[in-house]
Design an enzyme around this catalytic site. Structure first.
Site, PDB file in Angstrom:
ATOM      1  N   ASP A  41       0.814  -1.214   0.000  1.00  0.00           N
ATOM      2  CA  ASP A  41       0.000   0.000   0.000  1.00  0.00           C
ATOM      3  C   ASP A  41       0.851   1.269   0.000  1.00  0.00           C
ATOM      4  OD1 ASP A  41       1.026  -0.294   2.491  1.00  0.00           O
ATOM      5  OD2 ASP A  41      -0.870  -0.024   3.566  1.00  0.00           O
ATOM      6  N   HIS A  98      23.713   2.723 -18.505  1.00  0.00           N
ATOM      7  CA  HIS A  98      22.638   3.115 -17.583  1.00  0.00           C
ATOM      8  C   HIS A  98      22.833   2.467 -16.218  1.00  0.00           C
ATOM      9  CE1 HIS A  98      19.807   4.457 -21.072  1.00  0.00           C
ATOM     10  NE2 HIS A  98      20.726   5.340 -20.787  1.00  0.00           N
ATOM     11  N   ASP A 150      26.201  10.983 -13.769  1.00  0.00           N
ATOM     12  CA  ASP A 150      25.198  11.539 -14.684  1.00  0.00           C
ATOM     13  C   ASP A 150      23.961  11.780 -13.840  1.00  0.00           C
ATOM     14  OD1 ASP A 150      23.236  12.039 -16.571  1.00  0.00           O
ATOM     15  OD2 ASP A 150      23.913  10.481 -17.966  1.00  0.00           O
ATOM     16  N   ASP A 195      20.251  17.550 -17.119  1.00  0.00           N
ATOM     17  CA  ASP A 195      20.859  16.251 -17.461  1.00  0.00           C
ATOM     18  C   ASP A 195      22.352  16.486 -17.676  1.00  0.00           C
ATOM     19  OD1 ASP A 195      21.452  13.725 -18.352  1.00  0.00           O
ATOM     20  OD2 ASP A 195      20.410  13.923 -20.280  1.00  0.00           O
ATOM     21  N   HIS A 223      27.000   5.676 -27.845  1.00  0.00           N
ATOM     22  CA  HIS A 223      25.625   6.190 -27.771  1.00  0.00           C
ATOM     23  C   HIS A 223      25.527   7.456 -28.607  1.00  0.00           C
ATOM     24  CE1 HIS A 223      27.192   9.207 -24.997  1.00  0.00           C
ATOM     25  NE2 HIS A 223      27.696   8.233 -24.255  1.00  0.00           N
ATOM     26  N   HIS A 274      20.343  14.823 -27.164  1.00  0.00           N
ATOM     27  CA  HIS A 274      18.890  14.682 -27.324  1.00  0.00           C
ATOM     28  C   HIS A 274      18.215  15.955 -26.848  1.00  0.00           C
ATOM     29  CE1 HIS A 274      18.862  13.990 -22.938  1.00  0.00           C
ATOM     30  NE2 HIS A 274      19.926  13.233 -23.153  1.00  0.00           N
ATOM     31  N   HIS A 322      14.685  12.789 -21.755  1.00  0.00           N
ATOM     32  CA  HIS A 322      14.739  12.565 -23.207  1.00  0.00           C
ATOM     33  C   HIS A 322      13.444  13.161 -23.737  1.00  0.00           C
ATOM     34  CE1 HIS A 322      17.535   8.979 -22.203  1.00  0.00           C
ATOM     35  NE2 HIS A 322      18.194  10.112 -22.278  1.00  0.00           N
ATOM     36  N   GLU A 350      26.709  15.314 -25.289  1.00  0.00           N
ATOM     37  CA  GLU A 350      27.282  14.367 -24.332  1.00  0.00           C
ATOM     38  C   GLU A 350      28.158  13.294 -24.977  1.00  0.00           C
ATOM     39  OE1 GLU A 350      24.278  11.682 -22.622  1.00  0.00           O
ATOM     40  OE2 GLU A 350      22.745  12.908 -23.595  1.00  0.00           O
ATOM     41  N   TYR A 401      34.297   4.950 -23.946  1.00  0.00           N
ATOM     42  CA  TYR A 401      34.144   3.869 -22.973  1.00  0.00           C
ATOM     43  C   TYR A 401      35.058   2.717 -23.373  1.00  0.00           C
ATOM     44  CZ  TYR A 401      30.050   6.751 -22.356  1.00  0.00           C
ATOM     45  OH  TYR A 401      29.219   7.837 -22.177  1.00  0.00           O
ATOM     46  N   ARG A 439      32.273  10.385 -19.853  1.00  0.00           N
ATOM     47  CA  ARG A 439      31.248  11.148 -20.584  1.00  0.00           C
ATOM     48  C   ARG A 439      31.222  12.537 -19.980  1.00  0.00           C
ATOM     49  NH1 ARG A 439      27.470   7.900 -20.177  1.00  0.00           N
ATOM     50  NH2 ARG A 439      26.078   8.554 -18.511  1.00  0.00           N
ATOM     51  N   GLU A 461      28.667  15.918 -20.237  1.00  0.00           N
ATOM     52  CA  GLU A 461      27.347  16.287 -20.774  1.00  0.00           C
ATOM     53  C   GLU A 461      26.907  17.653 -20.263  1.00  0.00           C
ATOM     54  OE1 GLU A 461      24.153  13.632 -19.540  1.00  0.00           O
ATOM     55  OE2 GLU A 461      22.913  14.310 -21.221  1.00  0.00           O
TER      56      GLU A 461
HETATM   57  N1  GLY Z   1      20.877  10.676 -18.389  1.00  0.00           N
HETATM   58  C1  GLY Z   1      20.534  10.045 -19.600  1.00  0.00           C
HETATM   59  C2  GLY Z   1      21.206  10.662 -20.738  1.00  0.00           C
HETATM   60  O1  GLY Z   1      22.226  11.284 -20.567  1.00  0.00           O
HETATM   61  O2  GLY Z   1      20.720  10.659 -21.832  1.00  0.00           O
HETATM   62 MN    MN Z   2      21.508  12.980 -21.761  1.00  0.00          MN
HETATM   63 MN    MN Z   3      22.718  12.229 -18.799  1.00  0.00          MN
END
Ligand code: GLY
Ligand code: MN
Ligand code: MN
Length: 446
Positions: free
Chosen positions: A42, A248, A265, A276, A355, A359, A366, A392, A396, A414, A416
């Site tokens: 609950d 992720h 991140d 982000d 990647h 975005h 996203h 970003e 890797y 990374r 970003e």
């Molecule tokens: N945090 C997800 C991305 O960087 O797209």
């Molecule tokens: Mn991102």
């Molecule tokens: Mn990110």
């Protein structure tokens, strides 16, 4: 810093007006709020409003429905909200409800009814309309509910009642609106970036070998909430060493090691809007030579991309710039081997840059908005003033990669930032999260 920042109610009214202007004549749009989601037994997850519903109302209760009605040119359009009724027992246990009277006052809808009345009030409004607009792209049960209402209306056909004959997806109309940010939205995105940048700085200062990743996550959450962004916009990634090579990674339960990098991140959410941001830094405060080399390569590629942002630029164009630069850089370091012109043609950096470059960013991390991909999946949508996007790039190199010199293995980096497109170029919203090697080492030395 900031508490309970909200957009002015006039902005939500204007959005509904813009939306209605794009509805076909003699139609009704039904946009639904989120439901509460059970975590266990609950208890529920913290409530997160449906972003399309939020965009058009600013109303933050579950289960509500917004109806926007457009007749012909002789009748004014109307916005009607259906929301939970006031209920003193429920409110004592579960929290206050806005109720119908305050909903009209605070959210400037034309009318508000309780959800108990929805069929009595809404079905007559649907009768005689040509089409019903809903967000079909969202996976929710509302579509089934609307279909049930339509068949209920059709049952009265013999009495001369005419049911709408088409169900139309209006997700793209809202997505297109959400893609272009107003001055007030940009202001909130600036603020949530400042809060999130401060959180990254705090994480750098608190990082230390022997701590657990989730302890650094706690520092981020503390900084977000203290400054008014109570929740993170998405599950924070706090990835020490080789964990950074899991894109992720959200387990966040490993111990930090002295000579490793830490990739974070994470971004807060303010008034529904996401930041982000990713930063990667040495846990002991000093980059070693190999880490420095890859870090500088990623940073230079990011700056190249950011500096090329202006109206008419595209993700496809930026990807070309970054891909060429990273491929050449990795070739010069001996990480990619072979014929350089072949490697460039093959976009060989993609072996390590696994990647996309970025975005759209907004109410969703996203965010919605058409990227206009071609058959090769190159994103050709020209940037325009008011769009916000992430840049970003990353490299890797998993610990298990035997094809490269040992010194590179286990490095995952990374970087970003969040960028708004301006009339002539760009504004980097991510201004206070340390990013150069010198700045990171200086912040961590304190
Ligand atoms: N945090 C997800 C991305 O960087 O797209
Ligand atoms: Mn991102
Ligand atoms: Mn990110």
């Amino acid at each position: 810093m900031i508490k309970n920042t909200l957009l002015p109610v006039a902005e939500f009214c204007q959005r509904r007006n813009n939306f209605i202007a794009q509805m076909p004549e003699n139609s009704i749009a039904l946009i639904t709020a989120s439901k509460e989601v059970t975590r266990s037994n609950d208890t529920e997850y913290p409530f997160c409003q449906n972003k399309n519903f939020y965009y058009l109302t600013g109303f933050n209760e579950p289960d509500a429905v917004l109806a926007m009605i457009k007749g012909d040119t002789s009748k004014p359009a109307q916005s009607i909200l259906f929301s939970r009724e006031k209920d003193s027992l429920q409110e004592v246990w579960h929290g206050r409800r806005v109720g119908q009277v305050k909903a009209i006052e605070n959210y400037h809808v034309d009318q508000c009814f309780s959800l108990v009345e929805i069929e009595d009030q809404l079905l007559p409004l649907m009768v005689g309309k040509t089409s019903v607009l809903i967000c079909l792209q969202e996976k929710n049960e509302f579509e089934q509910q609307v279909l049930a209402w339509l068949s209920q209306i059709r049952k009265s056909a013999r009495m001369g009642v005419k049911a709408p004959s088409s169900l139309v997806d209006c997700s793209d109309i809202i997505a297109e609106m959400r893609l272009h940010k107003s001055t007030a939205e940009l202001d909130i995105m600036r603020q949530v970036n400042l809060i999130s940048g401060a959180a990254h700085q705090r994480a750098m200062q608190q990082a230390q070998a022997g701590k657990f990743e989730y302890q650094i996550e706690a520092e981020l959450l503390h900084e977000f909430a203290t400054n008014g962004a109570r929740y993170p916009a998405y599950g924070s990634i706090v990835a020490g060493g080789d964990n950074a090579n899991i894109l992720h990674y959200t387990d966040n339960d490993d111990k930090l090691n002295n000579n490793d990098l830490l990739l974070i991140d994470a971004g807060g959410e303010l008034a529904g809007y996401a930041a982000d941001i990713t930063r990667t830094f040495p846990i002991n405060g000093r980059f070693n030579d190999a880490q420095k080399t890859i870090y500088q390569l990623v940073l230079d590629s990011q700056n190249l991309a950011i500096n090329a942002i202006k109206p008419t630029q595209t993700f496809a164009g930026l990807n070309r710039i970054v891909c060429n630069f990273l491929t050449k850089g990795l070739y010069d370091l001996g990480i990619l081997t072979g014929d350089l012109s072949v490697l460039l043609a093959q976009k060989a950096c993609k072996k390590y840059f696994i990647h996309g470059l970025g975005h759209w960013l907004g109410l969703d991390v996203h965010d919605v908005g058409d990227y206009q991909p071609n058959e090769q999946r190159e994103q050709l949508r020209p940037f325009a003033q008011g769009m916000v996007l992430t840049i970003e790039p990353g490299i890797y190199i998993p610990l298990s990669d035997r094809s490269v010199d040992e010194k590179w293995r286990g490095i995952g980096i990374r970087i970003e930032d969040n960028i708004a497109v301006t009339a002539t170029g760009f504004e980097n919203l991510t201004v206070n999260a340390p990013k150069t090697i010198v700045d990171i080492e200086a912040v961590m030395a304190k």
